[in-house]
Design an enzyme around this catalytic site. Sequence first.
Site, PDB file in Angstrom:
ATOM      1  N   ASP A 171       0.871  -1.173   0.000  1.00 58.78           N
ATOM      2  CA  ASP A 171       0.000   0.000   0.000  1.00 58.78           C
ATOM      3  C   ASP A 171       0.905   1.219   0.000  1.00 58.78           C
ATOM      4  O   ASP A 171       1.585   1.483   0.990  1.00 58.78           O
ATOM      5  CB  ASP A 171      -0.903  -0.007   1.232  1.00 58.78           C
ATOM      6  CG  ASP A 171      -2.023   1.008   1.129  1.00 58.78           C
ATOM      7  OD1 ASP A 171      -1.773   2.124   0.619  1.00 58.78           O
ATOM      8  OD2 ASP A 171      -3.145   0.697   1.566  1.00 58.78           O
ATOM      9  N   ARG A 200       0.443   4.195   0.346  1.00 61.60           N
ATOM     10  CA  ARG A 200       0.160   5.220   1.363  1.00 61.60           C
ATOM     11  C   ARG A 200       0.623   4.765   2.750  1.00 61.60           C
ATOM     12  O   ARG A 200       0.569   5.536   3.695  1.00 61.60           O
ATOM     13  CB  ARG A 200      -1.330   5.543   1.397  1.00 61.60           C
ATOM     14  CG  ARG A 200      -1.806   6.194   0.115  1.00 61.60           C
ATOM     15  CD  ARG A 200      -3.263   6.568   0.182  1.00 61.60           C
ATOM     16  NE  ARG A 200      -4.099   5.379   0.325  1.00 61.60           N
ATOM     17  CZ  ARG A 200      -5.358   5.389   0.714  1.00 61.60           C
ATOM     18  NH1 ARG A 200      -5.956   6.524   1.009  1.00 61.60           N
ATOM     19  NH2 ARG A 200      -6.046   4.268   0.805  1.00 61.60           N
ATOM     20  N   ILE A 225       0.534   3.684   6.234  1.00 60.79           N
ATOM     21  CA  ILE A 225      -0.449   3.635   7.322  1.00 60.79           C
ATOM     22  C   ILE A 225      -1.460   4.773   7.155  1.00 60.79           C
ATOM     23  O   ILE A 225      -1.094   5.940   7.100  1.00 60.79           O
ATOM     24  CB  ILE A 225       0.251   3.728   8.691  1.00 60.79           C
ATOM     25  CG1 ILE A 225       1.213   2.545   8.848  1.00 60.79           C
ATOM     26  CG2 ILE A 225      -0.783   3.733   9.819  1.00 60.79           C
ATOM     27  CD1 ILE A 225       2.139   2.658  10.027  1.00 60.79           C
ATOM     28  N   HIS A 226      -2.735   4.383   7.073  1.00 63.51           N
ATOM     29  CA  HIS A 226      -3.829   5.339   6.915  1.00 63.51           C
ATOM     30  C   HIS A 226      -5.097   4.692   7.464  1.00 63.51           C
ATOM     31  O   HIS A 226      -5.046   3.611   8.053  1.00 63.51           O
ATOM     32  CB  HIS A 226      -3.980   5.752   5.447  1.00 63.51           C
ATOM     33  CG  HIS A 226      -4.108   4.587   4.517  1.00 63.51           C
ATOM     34  ND1 HIS A 226      -5.316   4.028   4.205  1.00 63.51           N
ATOM     35  CD2 HIS A 226      -3.162   3.861   3.867  1.00 63.51           C
ATOM     36  CE1 HIS A 226      -5.126   3.007   3.382  1.00 63.51           C
ATOM     37  NE2 HIS A 226      -3.821   2.883   3.168  1.00 63.51           N
ATOM     38  N   GLY A 227      -6.229   5.321   7.271  1.00 61.25           N
ATOM     39  CA  GLY A 227      -7.485   4.868   7.870  1.00 61.25           C
ATOM     40  C   GLY A 227      -7.877   3.444   7.536  1.00 61.25           C
ATOM     41  O   GLY A 227      -8.371   2.719   8.398  1.00 61.25           O
TER      42      GLY A 227
END
Length: 162
Positions: free
Chosen positions: A9, A11, A13-15
């Site tokens: 991923d 991004r 660490i995210h929601g």
Amino acid sequence: MPIELVRIDDRLIHGQIVQGWLKIIHINKIVVISDAVVNDQMQRMLLTMAVPSNIELEIKTVSDASKDALNGNYDKSSTMLLFSNPSDVLAVIESGVDIKSVNVGGMHFTNGKRQLLCNLSVDDNDVEALSKIYRKGIEIEGRVLPSDERIDLFNIIERERR
């Protein structure tokens, strides 16, 4: 406990990671594996702030994470290995780390990439790395969240090989 999830991923660490994956598969350690992130103090600080306090976070180079995995350092926790690209995953696998499945959650479109799915954009290096991973007998599945249907990405990736 073994490595529970290997995820690509970009991004990191995210929601979706915090609210989706951590709660469903009960991860208590995230290992971000990226030579670039190790050398980026600002990104390390932001990642640290994004992780809930009950989750251990390690940010490792590809080499150090591979050594730790081979030495069993991730065997005592429910661990997620989190990568930003498939080349780093391939390097960890080629070091001897036993991985059965790779979840592709987000490889977003940037200049020079081709969009294959809404959350999967690749360049030739990505295609080659993912194809090599698959040819080693490792599942490559696409899912943004654990409740989403698993998509076998092999045929999609293989169509892109030149």
